[in-house]
Scaffold this active site. Structure first.
Site, PDB file in Angstrom:
ATOM      1  N   GLU A  15      13.245  30.085 -76.506  1.00 47.09           N
ATOM      2  CA  GLU A  15      13.951  30.281 -77.786  1.00 47.09           C
ATOM      3  C   GLU A  15      14.533  28.947 -78.245  1.00 47.09           C
ATOM      4  O   GLU A  15      14.550  27.959 -77.522  1.00 47.09           O
ATOM      5  CB  GLU A  15      15.102  31.283 -77.609  1.00 47.09           C
ATOM      6  N   ARG A  96      26.216  39.886 -75.710  1.00 46.42           N
ATOM      7  CA  ARG A  96      25.902  38.503 -75.363  1.00 46.42           C
ATOM      8  C   ARG A  96      25.586  37.693 -76.621  1.00 46.42           C
ATOM      9  O   ARG A  96      25.266  38.239 -77.678  1.00 46.42           O
ATOM     10  CB  ARG A  96      24.705  38.431 -74.407  1.00 46.42           C
ATOM     11  N   ASP A 116      21.712  46.133 -74.788  1.00 47.01           N
ATOM     12  CA  ASP A 116      20.807  47.264 -74.998  1.00 47.01           C
ATOM     13  C   ASP A 116      20.331  47.372 -76.439  1.00 47.01           C
ATOM     14  O   ASP A 116      19.675  48.346 -76.805  1.00 47.01           O
ATOM     15  CB  ASP A 116      21.454  48.577 -74.547  1.00 47.01           C
ATOM     16  N   ASN A 144      20.106  36.656 -85.574  1.00 41.50           N
ATOM     17  CA  ASN A 144      19.044  35.716 -85.229  1.00 41.50           C
ATOM     18  C   ASN A 144      19.121  34.460 -86.105  1.00 41.50           C
ATOM     19  O   ASN A 144      20.183  33.922 -86.320  1.00 41.50           O
ATOM     20  CB  ASN A 144      17.679  36.406 -85.277  1.00 41.50           C
ATOM     21  N   ASP A 190      12.546  36.702 -86.532  1.00 41.26           N
ATOM     22  CA  ASP A 190      13.339  36.196 -85.422  1.00 41.26           C
ATOM     23  C   ASP A 190      13.976  34.872 -85.850  1.00 41.26           C
ATOM     24  O   ASP A 190      14.682  34.831 -86.850  1.00 41.26           O
ATOM     25  CB  ASP A 190      12.444  36.056 -84.179  1.00 41.26           C
TER      26      ASP A 190
END
Length: 280
Positions: A15, A96, A116, A144, A190
């Site tokens: 990433e 996170r 999750d 993102n 993304d």
């Protein structure tokens, strides 16, 4: 256009690629390994940041780097050593850090998500140069890509489950008037980057591609990638005209999608902008 496989498999969940002369070229994160991965002509270097998560990173104005760790940020004064200090921004172990980046004033936008992927558990925070933070968007799902237009008047942003890239007006250092920029109908948006001509380049998770959109939101270019889970992209190279593309093996079996985890590269005919550093 098809991207070339530049590295072969070097990460599990690659990433956040960033090109900077500060560290000699291209650096990305192996997010869930908690590592920075530097790719230069001399080879590939892995650096642990001392956290189970290394979500994104940027060079610092005064030297070294800042990296988003599991529940905050960490700072190093040297580009090739682990962080020496950190700031925790929340305590919830189920949430996170995810993607983020610096703004033209040197502040840091940092997005989060639930492990999750529960809807609405993440946020977008703005971290000032004194390391204080405030929440800009209080309820997002998978925060993102975020990047600014060349004239700094616009900010592009992705909350992946919306299936869109949104755009804000950037006025007096604030993000206002959020609205859709493009709808994604192939894969899931993304990470993203913006080129010097104002075009917006979006990595497509489960889309095996990067899409390039003109400043008015028209699809202008498709770069095919030989891996399904395309995570992020950035312009780099001496002329900032190579688009570096990261990919992920997250959730894949060993024999599935063998090129996933590689860094790919393409020359789409436009040049990027220098990375915005963090001034803290």
């Amino acid at each position: 256009m098809r991207a070339d496989n530049l590295t072969g498999r070097i990460t599990h969940h690659g990433e956040g690629p960033v090109w900077s002369d500060t560290w000699g070229g291209l650096r990305l994160v192996d997010m869930m390994a908690g590592e920075l991965v530097t790719v230069t002509d001399a080879g590939i270097r892995h650096l642990s940041v001392g956290s189970p998560v290394a979500a994104f990173h940027r060079p610092r104005v005064g030297g070294g780097y800042v990296v988003a760790i599991e529940r905050g940020i960490a700072l190093s004064d040297d580009v090739d050593t682990p962080p020496t200090r950190s700031v925790e921004l929340w305590t919830d172990p189920e949430v996170r850090m995810n993607d983020g980046g610096a703004d033209p004033s040197g502040r840091l936008y940092a997005g989060s998500m639930a492990y999750d992927e529960e809807a609405g558990r993440g946020s977008l925070r703005l971290i000032d140069v004194d390391l204080t933070a405030r929440t800009i968007l209080p309820s997002v799902s998978i925060s993102n890509g975020i990047a600014f237009s060349p004239d700094e008047s616009l900010c592009y942003y992705v909350d992946t489950p919306t299936g869109r890239v949104d755009v804000f007006d950037h006025l007096d250092g604030e993000l206002v008037n959020r609205r859709p920029f493009v709808e994604i109908d192939r894969g899931h948006p993304d990470g993203l980057t913006v080129a010097a001509d104002g075009s917006v380049w979006v990595a497509l998770w489960d889309g095996s591609a990067v899409h390039g959109y003109s400043a008015d939101g028209m699809l202008a270019s498709v770069i095919e990638v030989a891996a399904r889970q395309v995570t992020a992209c950035t312009f780099g190279g001496p002329d900032l005209a190579t688009l570096f593309i990261t990919t992920s093996r997250q959730g894949l079996a060993d024999g599935d999608d063998p090129a996933a985890g590689s860094v790919f590269a393409a020359r789409p005919g436009v040049s990027g902008l220098p990375v915005l550093p963090f001034a803290g």
